[in-house]
Design an enzyme around this catalytic site. Structure first.
Site, mmCIF file in Angstrom:
data_model
loop_
_atom_site.group_PDB
_atom_site.id
_atom_site.type_symbol
_atom_site.label_atom_id
_atom_site.label_comp_id
_atom_site.label_asym_id
_atom_site.label_seq_id
_atom_site.Cartn_x
_atom_site.Cartn_y
_atom_site.Cartn_z
ATOM 1 N N CYS A 9 0.882 -1.177 0.000
ATOM 2 C CA CYS A 9 0.000 0.000 0.000
ATOM 3 C C CYS A 9 0.914 1.220 0.000
ATOM 4 O O CYS A 9 2.043 1.136 -0.492
ATOM 5 C CB CYS A 9 -0.986 -0.035 1.168
ATOM 6 N N ARG A 15 -3.511 -0.516 5.565
ATOM 7 C CA ARG A 15 -4.060 -1.601 4.748
ATOM 8 C C ARG A 15 -3.136 -2.796 4.603
ATOM 9 O O ARG A 15 -3.559 -3.939 4.820
ATOM 10 C CB ARG A 15 -4.427 -1.066 3.350
ATOM 11 N N ASP A 118 -7.900 4.032 0.938
ATOM 12 C CA ASP A 118 -7.033 4.290 2.090
ATOM 13 C C ASP A 118 -7.848 4.835 3.261
ATOM 14 O O ASP A 118 -8.467 5.887 3.150
ATOM 15 C CB ASP A 118 -5.958 5.301 1.691
#
Length: 145
Positions: A9, A15, A118
Protein backbone atom coordinates in the site's frame (compact mmCIF):
# COMPACT_ATOMS: atom_id res chain seq x y z
CA UNK A 1 3.77 -23.07 -5.97
CA UNK A 2 3.66 -19.64 -4.37
CA UNK A 3 6.07 -19.32 -1.46
CA UNK A 4 6.44 -15.56 -0.91
CA UNK A 5 3.65 -12.98 -1.07
CA UNK A 6 4.27 -9.23 -0.78
CA UNK A 7 1.33 -6.91 -0.04
CA UNK A 8 1.80 -3.23 -0.89
CA UNK A 9 0.00 0.00 0.00
CA UNK A 10 1.30 3.54 0.53
CA UNK A 11 2.45 4.00 4.13
CA UNK A 12 2.56 0.35 5.29
CA UNK A 13 0.74 1.25 8.50
CA UNK A 14 -2.94 0.55 7.66
CA UNK A 15 -4.06 -1.60 4.75
CA UNK A 16 -1.02 -3.74 3.95
CA UNK A 17 -0.25 -4.75 7.55
CA UNK A 18 -3.93 -5.59 8.08
CA UNK A 19 -3.87 -7.63 4.87
CA UNK A 20 -0.63 -9.37 5.88
CA UNK A 21 -2.25 -10.58 9.13
CA UNK A 22 -5.55 -11.50 7.44
CA UNK A 23 -3.87 -13.50 4.67
CA UNK A 24 -1.82 -15.43 7.24
CA UNK A 25 -5.11 -16.25 8.99
CA UNK A 26 -6.69 -17.48 5.74
CA UNK A 27 -3.63 -19.57 4.89
CA UNK A 28 -3.72 -21.28 8.28
CA UNK A 29 -0.44 -19.92 9.59
CA UNK A 30 1.78 -22.59 8.01
CA UNK A 31 5.45 -22.05 7.23
CA UNK A 32 5.19 -22.93 3.53
CA UNK A 33 4.14 -19.38 2.53
CA UNK A 34 5.83 -16.19 3.72
CA UNK A 35 3.52 -13.16 3.76
CA UNK A 36 5.11 -9.71 4.03
CA UNK A 37 4.07 -6.12 3.48
CA UNK A 38 5.72 -2.85 2.49
CA UNK A 39 4.79 0.67 1.41
CA UNK A 40 5.45 2.77 -1.66
CA UNK A 41 5.98 5.82 0.59
CA UNK A 42 6.38 3.96 3.85
CA UNK A 43 6.43 5.63 7.23
CA UNK A 44 9.54 3.54 7.89
CA UNK A 45 9.75 2.06 11.36
CA UNK A 46 6.28 3.17 12.42
CA UNK A 47 3.92 0.64 14.03
CA UNK A 48 0.54 -0.21 12.60
CA UNK A 49 -1.99 2.62 12.89
CA UNK A 50 -3.75 2.36 16.29
CA UNK A 51 -7.20 2.25 14.68
CA UNK A 52 -6.10 -0.51 12.28
CA UNK A 53 -4.76 -2.49 15.25
CA UNK A 54 -8.02 -1.93 17.13
CA UNK A 55 -10.04 -3.26 14.18
CA UNK A 56 -7.76 -6.30 13.92
CA UNK A 57 -8.15 -6.89 17.67
CA UNK A 58 -11.95 -6.72 17.29
CA UNK A 59 -11.55 -9.70 14.94
CA UNK A 60 -9.16 -11.63 17.20
CA UNK A 61 -6.02 -10.66 15.26
CA UNK A 62 -2.99 -8.47 15.88
CA UNK A 63 -0.16 -6.81 13.99
CA UNK A 64 1.65 -5.87 17.18
CA UNK A 65 5.37 -5.66 16.51
CA UNK A 66 4.83 -4.49 12.91
CA UNK A 67 7.31 -1.89 11.66
CA UNK A 68 6.63 -0.13 8.37
CA UNK A 69 9.06 -0.88 5.53
CA UNK A 70 9.79 0.86 2.24
CA UNK A 71 9.20 -1.42 -0.73
CA UNK A 72 12.32 -2.16 -2.78
CA UNK A 73 13.02 -3.74 -6.13
CA UNK A 74 14.63 -6.66 -4.29
CA UNK A 75 11.47 -7.30 -2.23
CA UNK A 76 9.35 -7.26 -5.38
CA UNK A 77 11.78 -9.53 -7.23
CA UNK A 78 11.88 -12.06 -4.38
CA UNK A 79 8.09 -12.26 -4.18
CA UNK A 80 6.19 -14.90 -6.15
CA UNK A 81 3.03 -12.79 -5.92
CA UNK A 82 2.64 -9.05 -5.28
CA UNK A 83 -0.76 -7.72 -4.20
CA UNK A 84 -1.61 -4.01 -4.30
CA UNK A 85 -4.53 -2.13 -2.80
CA UNK A 86 -5.19 0.27 -5.71
CA UNK A 87 -4.54 0.43 -9.45
CA UNK A 88 -2.06 3.28 -9.06
CA UNK A 89 -0.03 1.06 -6.71
CA UNK A 90 0.22 -1.61 -9.41
CA UNK A 91 1.62 1.02 -11.79
CA UNK A 92 4.11 2.21 -9.17
CA UNK A 93 5.25 -1.37 -8.52
CA UNK A 94 5.77 -1.89 -12.26
CA UNK A 95 7.80 1.35 -12.40
CA UNK A 96 10.09 0.07 -9.63
CA UNK A 97 10.32 -3.49 -10.99
CA UNK A 98 9.08 -3.88 -14.59
CA UNK A 99 9.76 -7.63 -14.37
CA UNK A 100 6.91 -7.91 -11.83
CA UNK A 101 4.20 -7.41 -14.48
CA UNK A 102 3.08 -11.01 -14.58
CA UNK A 103 2.90 -11.43 -10.82
CA UNK A 104 1.40 -8.13 -9.60
CA UNK A 105 -2.35 -7.89 -9.10
CA UNK A 106 -4.95 -5.97 -7.17
CA UNK A 107 -5.89 -7.58 -3.88
CA UNK A 108 -9.45 -7.38 -5.27
CA UNK A 109 -8.64 -9.30 -8.48
CA UNK A 110 -11.23 -12.00 -7.75
CA UNK A 111 -13.76 -9.35 -6.67
CA UNK A 112 -14.01 -7.58 -10.03
CA UNK A 113 -10.59 -5.90 -9.64
CA UNK A 114 -11.99 -3.92 -6.73
CA UNK A 115 -9.75 -1.57 -4.78
CA UNK A 116 -9.35 -0.92 -1.04
CA UNK A 117 -9.53 2.84 -0.38
CA UNK A 118 -7.03 4.29 2.09
CA UNK A 119 -8.56 4.62 5.57
CA UNK A 120 -5.62 6.63 6.96
CA UNK A 121 -6.76 9.58 9.07
CA UNK A 122 -10.40 8.49 8.92
CA UNK A 123 -12.85 7.02 11.44
CA UNK A 124 -13.22 3.52 12.89
CA UNK A 125 -16.11 2.62 10.52
CA UNK A 126 -13.88 3.43 7.50
CA UNK A 127 -11.15 1.15 8.89
CA UNK A 128 -13.75 -1.53 9.57
CA UNK A 129 -14.92 -1.28 5.95
CA UNK A 130 -11.30 -1.61 4.76
CA UNK A 131 -10.88 -4.68 6.98
CA UNK A 132 -14.06 -6.31 5.64
CA UNK A 133 -12.98 -5.68 2.04
CA UNK A 134 -9.49 -7.05 2.71
CA UNK A 135 -10.88 -10.10 4.50
CA UNK A 136 -13.30 -10.91 1.69
CA UNK A 137 -10.76 -10.28 -1.07
CA UNK A 138 -8.02 -12.36 0.53
CA UNK A 139 -10.42 -15.19 1.23
CA UNK A 140 -11.07 -15.24 -2.53
CA UNK A 141 -7.29 -15.28 -3.16
CA UNK A 142 -6.87 -18.23 -0.82
CA UNK A 143 -8.87 -20.32 -3.28
CA UNK A 144 -6.26 -19.55 -6.00
CA UNK A 145 -3.06 -20.07 -4.02
Amino acid sequence: MIHRILIVCVGNICRSPMAEVVLRKHLGGGDEVVVESAGLAALVGNPIDPIAERVLADHGLTAQGHAARQVTEAMISQADLVLAMQRRHVGAIHAIAPQARGKTFLVGKWEGDDEVPDPYGKTVPVFEDAYRRIDRMLYAWRMHL
